[in-house]
Scaffold this active site. Structure first.
Site, PDB file in Angstrom:
ATOM      1  N   TRP A 157       0.812  -1.218   0.000  1.00 16.37           N
ATOM      2  CA  TRP A 157       0.000   0.000   0.000  1.00 16.37           C
ATOM      3  C   TRP A 157       0.849   1.273   0.000  1.00 16.37           C
ATOM      4  O   TRP A 157       0.329   2.351  -0.265  1.00 16.37           O
ATOM      5  CB  TRP A 157      -0.935   0.015   1.231  1.00 16.37           C
ATOM      6  N   LYS A 181      -1.880  -8.635  -7.489  1.00 17.18           N
ATOM      7  CA  LYS A 181      -2.791  -8.521  -6.338  1.00 17.18           C
ATOM      8  C   LYS A 181      -2.319  -7.294  -5.545  1.00 17.18           C
ATOM      9  O   LYS A 181      -1.314  -7.338  -4.835  1.00 17.18           O
ATOM     10  CB  LYS A 181      -2.680  -9.802  -5.496  1.00 17.18           C
ATOM     11  N   PRO A 182      -3.031  -6.152  -5.693  1.00 19.86           N
ATOM     12  CA  PRO A 182      -2.629  -4.973  -4.917  1.00 19.86           C
ATOM     13  C   PRO A 182      -3.112  -5.093  -3.476  1.00 19.86           C
ATOM     14  O   PRO A 182      -4.018  -5.882  -3.187  1.00 19.86           O
ATOM     15  CB  PRO A 182      -3.356  -3.830  -5.632  1.00 19.86           C
ATOM     16  N   GLU A 256      11.203  -8.192  -2.003  1.00 17.58           N
ATOM     17  CA  GLU A 256      11.717  -6.911  -1.510  1.00 17.58           C
ATOM     18  C   GLU A 256      11.029  -6.691  -0.175  1.00 17.58           C
ATOM     19  O   GLU A 256       9.844  -6.362  -0.118  1.00 17.58           O
ATOM     20  CB  GLU A 256      11.391  -5.823  -2.535  1.00 17.58           C
ATOM     21  N   LEU A 257      11.780  -6.956   0.896  1.00 17.51           N
ATOM     22  CA  LEU A 257      11.160  -7.058   2.224  1.00 17.51           C
ATOM     23  C   LEU A 257      11.534  -5.874   3.114  1.00 17.51           C
ATOM     24  O   LEU A 257      11.869  -4.809   2.631  1.00 17.51           O
ATOM     25  CB  LEU A 257      11.546  -8.406   2.840  1.00 17.51           C
ATOM     26  N   CYS A 290      10.250   1.390   2.737  1.00 20.25           N
ATOM     27  CA  CYS A 290      11.197   0.361   3.209  1.00 20.25           C
ATOM     28  C   CYS A 290      12.613   0.915   3.302  1.00 20.25           C
ATOM     29  O   CYS A 290      13.469   0.296   3.923  1.00 20.25           O
ATOM     30  CB  CYS A 290      11.223  -0.814   2.239  1.00 20.25           C
ATOM     31  N   GLU A 387      11.604  -1.909  12.572  1.00 17.23           N
ATOM     32  CA  GLU A 387      11.305  -0.997  11.470  1.00 17.23           C
ATOM     33  C   GLU A 387      10.134  -0.123  11.929  1.00 17.23           C
ATOM     34  O   GLU A 387       9.059  -0.632  12.267  1.00 17.23           O
ATOM     35  CB  GLU A 387      10.928  -1.814  10.222  1.00 17.23           C
TER      36      GLU A 387
HETATM   37  C1  SIN Z   1       9.567   0.754  -0.839  1.00 23.18           C
HETATM   38  O1  SIN Z   1       9.396   1.365   0.189  1.00 23.18           O
HETATM   39  O2  SIN Z   1       9.340  -0.455  -0.876  1.00 23.18           O
HETATM   40  C2  SIN Z   1      10.043   1.385  -2.121  1.00 23.18           C
HETATM   41  C3  SIN Z   1      10.744   2.660  -1.930  1.00 23.18           C
HETATM   42  C4  SIN Z   1      11.343   3.217  -3.195  1.00 23.18           C
HETATM   43  O3  SIN Z   1      11.147   2.679  -4.288  1.00 23.18           O
HETATM   44  O4  SIN Z   1      12.049   4.213  -3.073  1.00 23.18           O
END
Ligand code: SIN
Length: 485
Positions: A157, A181-182, A256-257, A290, A387
């Site tokens: 999201w 699947k969003p 991508e975690l 992330c 996190e």
């Molecule tokens: C993310 O938070 O997963 C992506 C961040 C970005 O592409 O800069």
């Protein structure tokens, strides 16, 4: 949804085989505006069988799509990108309404999302195979690069458009069909993109969006053997579960975690530049990326000066409704996110951290939280390890380089790291020692379509964007030919 120039972009049905489809059961999931709490609309809650039907369409589409030339695929992808540019205002508005991020960030994200479509449209034309020098005069060795087959993407999201195009564009460019699947909190950006894909002339079944319960759809996408590859962006906990589920059909995976990014400010840094970079990295999307700076390490000799500059800059950030053009920080996505931020802050303050600025919800809306800085963080505090995914900047002091490298690497995550220094020898030492997939020096923003995005350790594997991103969607076929007689 009012105030759109093109009302047809607000779609409340799934996009399956170039048609808009609701759940046969009639079940739906409602979507709220996180700023106002108002219901924006709803999307279908598909059954597992309905998702399997989408897989069947993708399987059919895959065959003819993979037989097209890369140039043909590029033409359609560029047409899609042109339409996204033409509809930027509406797409940004839909994103802000469902996600909460400020309109200027939503506009930036649509541009970012589109950069992946344009980049990979052309990168598809550069998927080269090999001719390998032979070890036997009668034999020739070749390597053909072929699409992996039908792919699935489960997207988060926090970037409702860019995390879709970063996966869909390389897949389609390589000749794969893709089912997306969003996240159920932000499905409308995905569906608006599909409306434009259809308008661009995308053949039926090449790209589809399914909505509904994450566990139901996830179990089909991970276990159906007609799907050959899954790409996921989200938490490490869910990534591990998907990995287990994909084991039964041995799917190719990219994950991508989570991240726990260190942001290191050495005493020789330009402190003004470092504080600006920190604001960009930390408060983008209200701290919900992330790659957000999660642990800020400042050399003790300059910490007081740095905090004074930072405090001044943070005071200029405006918290508010993302739809207002001067808003810098929108709401958090939901109650759970707010509770996490509050509990991490309370724990840190109870264990001796000092509040420099912020520290509470903002009157703009129940999910708005003030940009916060806390100093004096110690390893006993929960915030030192978790996190945050919110607008809190926890600051640690350090004395020397070895100590800060050790602290920065002391985490199971390895996505992004940042450091500020003007010293060349230190730059190489620090970059080489940081155990991260991405390192940014003297800048707080590192993401773009031409660079490889991805992590090491429990932040996942696989790369998105760049020439490496398309490798995730091709497999190498070795062809050994006997040319004698
Ligand atoms: C993310 O938070 O997963 C992506 C961040 C970005 O592409 O800069």
């Amino acid at each position: 949804m009012n105030h759109l120039k093109n009302a047809k972009l607000f779609c409340q049905s799934c996009f399956i085989n170039n048609d808009w489809q609701d759940a046969q059961s009639g079940k739906t999931i409602t979507v709220n505006n996180p700023f106002s709490g108002e219901i924006i609309g709803s999307v279908p809650d598909l059954s597992a069988d309905e998702v399997r039907q989408a897989v069947a369409f993708a399987t059919l589409a895959q065959k003819s799509w993979s037989e097209q030339t890369a140039a043909h695929r590029a033409k359609i992808l560029h047409r899609w990108a042109d339409l996204i540019d033409d509809n930027l205002d509406d797409l940004a508005r839909i994103m802000t309404l469902e996600q909460g991020k400020p309109l200027k960030e939503s506009r930036g994200e649509i541009g970012y999302a589109n950069s992946f479509i344009r980049f990979f449209a052309d990168e598809g034309k550069r998927i080269y195979g090999d001719v390998i020098p032979t070890t036997n005069a009668d034999l020739r060795y070749l390597v053909l690069k072929q699409p992996v087959g039908v792919c699935a993407a489960i997207t988060p999201w926090n970037f409702p458009a860019a995390m879709i195009t970063r996966k869909v564009a390389p897949a389609l460019a390589a000749g794969c069909a893709m089912i997306v699947k969003p996240d159920s909190q932000t499905p409308f950006s995905a569906l608006a993109l599909m409306a434009l894909a259809k308008q661009a002339g995308m053949p039926a079944g090449v790209v589809q969006v399914v909505t509904g319960d994450a566990a139901t759809i996830g179990s089909v996408l991970t276990q159906d053997e007609r799907i050959h590859k899954l790409s996921f962006t989200g938490s490490t906990t869910v990534g591990k579960l998907l990995m287990q589920q994909c084991a039964s059909t041995v799917k190719k995976l990219s994950l991508e975690l989570g991240g726990n990014a260190p942001f290191i400010v050495f005493e020789d840094a330009n402190l003004e530049q470092a504080a600006t970079g920190l604001i960009l990295s930390k408060y983008r999307n209200a701290g919900q990326t992330c790659v957000c700076a999660n642990r800020i390490y400042v050399q003790n000799s300059v910490k007081a000066e740095f905090l004074a500059i930072l405090k001044q800059k943070v005071a200029t950030l405006k918290v508010g409704n993302g739809l207002d053009l001067d808003t810098d920080i929108g709401p958090l996505i939901n109650d759970k996110a707010l509770q996490k931020v509050q509990s991490l802050l309370t724990d840190a303050l109870q264990k001796g951290a000092t509040l420099i600025t912020g520290g509470q919800t903002h009157p703009a809306s129940p999910l708005s939280f003030m940009p916060t800085v806390i100093d004096g963080i110690t390893p006993e505090m929960d915030i030192a390890h978790q996190e945050i995914f919110g607008p809190i900047a926890p600051v640690f002091g350090f004395d020397n380089e070895d100590e800060v490298i050790q602290a920065a690497n002391d985490t199971e995550y390895g996505l992004a790291a940042y450091f500020y220094t003007q010293n060349l020898a230190r730059s190489w030492r620090v970059c080489e020692k940081l155990e991260y997939g991405m390192v940014a020096q003297n800048t707080g923003l590192l993401s773009n379509e031409v660079a490889p995005f991805g992590g090491v350790k429990q932040s996942g594997f696989g790369r998105e964007g760049s020439k490496y991103g398309i490798d995730e969607y091709v497999s190498s076929k070795y062809w050994c030919v006997n040319v004698a007689g």
